[in-house]
Write a protein that holds these residues in place. Structure first.
Motif: not given
Length: 467
Positions: A117, A120, A284, A312, A314, A377, A416, A418, A450
């Motif tokens: 995270k 990003l 998660y 998704r 990861l 992401e 990652s 989806r 997730e």
């Protein structure tokens, strides 16, 4: 300008306070702040035993999602700091939010997810803001070389490296930490205090805020810390190894912001109208596998999640031996090995669930893998060499005497994806990887799934179940 709230909980114009968003400009909001001490704290000086603390919140108002955890470490070396990728977040191993005997949110190996995270966040924000608040500072700058009195390559930089606002020293060969961020055992009282956002600890709070005044049960935040030795700090080259970095008990506090809306009966009206309140949120679930370079040449790992609505997956490839000597901490995801001629090893990646593969053919292109990461992401602010190990333009300069090239290249190889196939069936999700030449130090594969959950607040008591 539209002054109406973004959403309304029910008829009669009562705003949906639980969802983060705009409220009408005629509304009033008050904030009350409590600086809470941990009710339980253990922090052994050990390489293998975790630390632990618990904070108990008061049942009043709405809990602001940007409430902060304040943390400082007691330095054990003449010079140390926190890693640039996760900052002070490296110390968190597990984060749990409990209401009564119900676990509302729990994330294992939180620092690994936090590193994904953190990538990003733009470099400028990390350099200008995050390095002062959290210790994170993965920003880049072009490096130009000078020979004697003449500048070479006036228009083209030969390489790039980390940037934290300081000039490179020793003939452009080294970058040092900002003075404020240095932890020095000779000046332990000057060790920096950093913060961790509550919405970073529990990501679902980026969309919701909890109505604590409506709960009849105690609300606890439980944090498990990585071991004090080799699990928390970044040690520059030349410093004594295996020293404990204990929590500063005087600085460990939780700054809880409680929100009150309206100047009359708005909050009591909201509680009366929502005696049976439900909201969905993402959580998660972690699956960890022991792997090797040989096994990664053709590996299939089932990460579970049967009968759950998973959005998704990861995945990262980790080295359990990473620690205080790594400028990115423990959570980096290692990429493909590179031959002497600069050729990367091959990789194939896919997910299988509901008796079908997510992709008709295995994804083999690292650029395509990066695109999937971006789609799932958001845009990560990392370079191609940092992601896939391709190219050779990271500087030979050092960061606190640690080589930047060795510490950065191929260290952000996050995956990652989806999921588009709906609810996962009874056989769960399989991660398929064929890496002909993954980094030899990889010995763990982590997958964070997730998935959607629902919390139901009924007459002051909470139940949590999967969608």
């Amino acid at each position: 300008m539209n002054d109406a709230p973004k959403s309304v909980a029910m008829g009669g114009g009562i705003p949906d306070f639980i969802k983060l968003g705009e409220i009408g400009s005629t509304g009033m909001m008050k904030i009350e702040t409590d600086l809470l001490e941990p009710v339980v704290l253990t922090d052994p000086s050990s390489r293998s035993v975790d630390g632990f603390c618990r904070f108990t919140l008061q049942n009043k108002g709405f809990l602001h999602s940007n409430s902060k955890l304040f943390v400082s470490l007691v330095p054990a070396n003449d010079r140390a700091g926190v890693n640039v990728a996760t900052g002070i977040g490296q110390i968190i191993k597990k984060a749990v939010l409990k209401i009564g005997n119900q676990t509302l949110n729990e994330i294992q190996d939180w620092n690994f997810l936090h590193q994904i995270k953190s990538s990003l966040i733009s470099g400028e924000v990390q350099r200008e803001r995050e390095q002062y608040l959290t210790g994170r500072c993965v920003d880049h700058q072009f490096l130009y070389t000078a020979t004697g009195g003449a500048i070479t390559n006036n228009n083209l930089a030969g390489s790039y490296g980390l940037c934290n606002g300081r000039e490179y020293s020793n003939g452009e060969s080294g970058l040092l930490m900002q003075p404020f961020s240095v932890m020095d055992s000779r000046e332990a009282d000057q060790s920096p205090t950093y913060q961790i956002d509550l919405s970073d600890l529990f990501p679902f709070l980026k969309q919701h805020q909890l109505p604590l005044y409506m709960f009849k049960e105690p609300i606890n935040i439980e944090l498990t810390f990585n071991p004090a030795i080799d699990g928390r700090a970044f040690k520059p080259d030349g410093q004594t190894a295996d020293q404990p970095f204990l929590l500063d008990r005087n600085e460990l506090k939780f700054c809880a912001d409680y929100l009150y809306f309206g100047d009359g009966s708005e909050m009591s009206d909201y509680a009366e109208a929502n005696k049976d309140l439900s909201f969905s949120f993402p959580d998660y679930r972690l699956a960890v596998s022991s792997v090797s370079q040989a096994s990664m040449r053709n590996i299939v790992r089932n990460v579970g999640m049967a009968n759950r609505l998973v959005s998704r997956v990861l995945t990262s490839f980790n080295d359990s031996g990473n620690g205080e000597e790594d400028m990115l901490g423990t959570g980096q995801s290692l990429s493909l090995a590179k031959s002497g001629t600069g050729v990367l090893g091959g990789i194939e990646y896919n997910l299988r669930y509901n008796d079908r593969f997510e992709f008709p053919t295995n994804v083999q292109n690292t650029a395509r893998l990066f695109s999937l990461l971006t789609d799932a992401e958001g845009v990560p602010f990392i370079t191609d060499q940092e992601y896939s190990n391709a190219g050779d333009i990271i500087t030979d300069a050092t960061y606190e005497a640690r080589e930047q090239k060795a510490g950065l290249e191929g260290q952000f190889f996050f995956q990652s994806t989806r999921l588009t196939g709906g609810r996962v069936g009874s056989r769960g999700i399989e991660v398929h990887v064929k890496a002909t030449d993954l980094d030899a130090s990889v010995d763990e594969m982590r997958s964070f799934c997730e998935y959607l959950r629902i919390a139901r607040l009924q007459d002051g008591y909470v139940d949590v179940f999967n969608v």
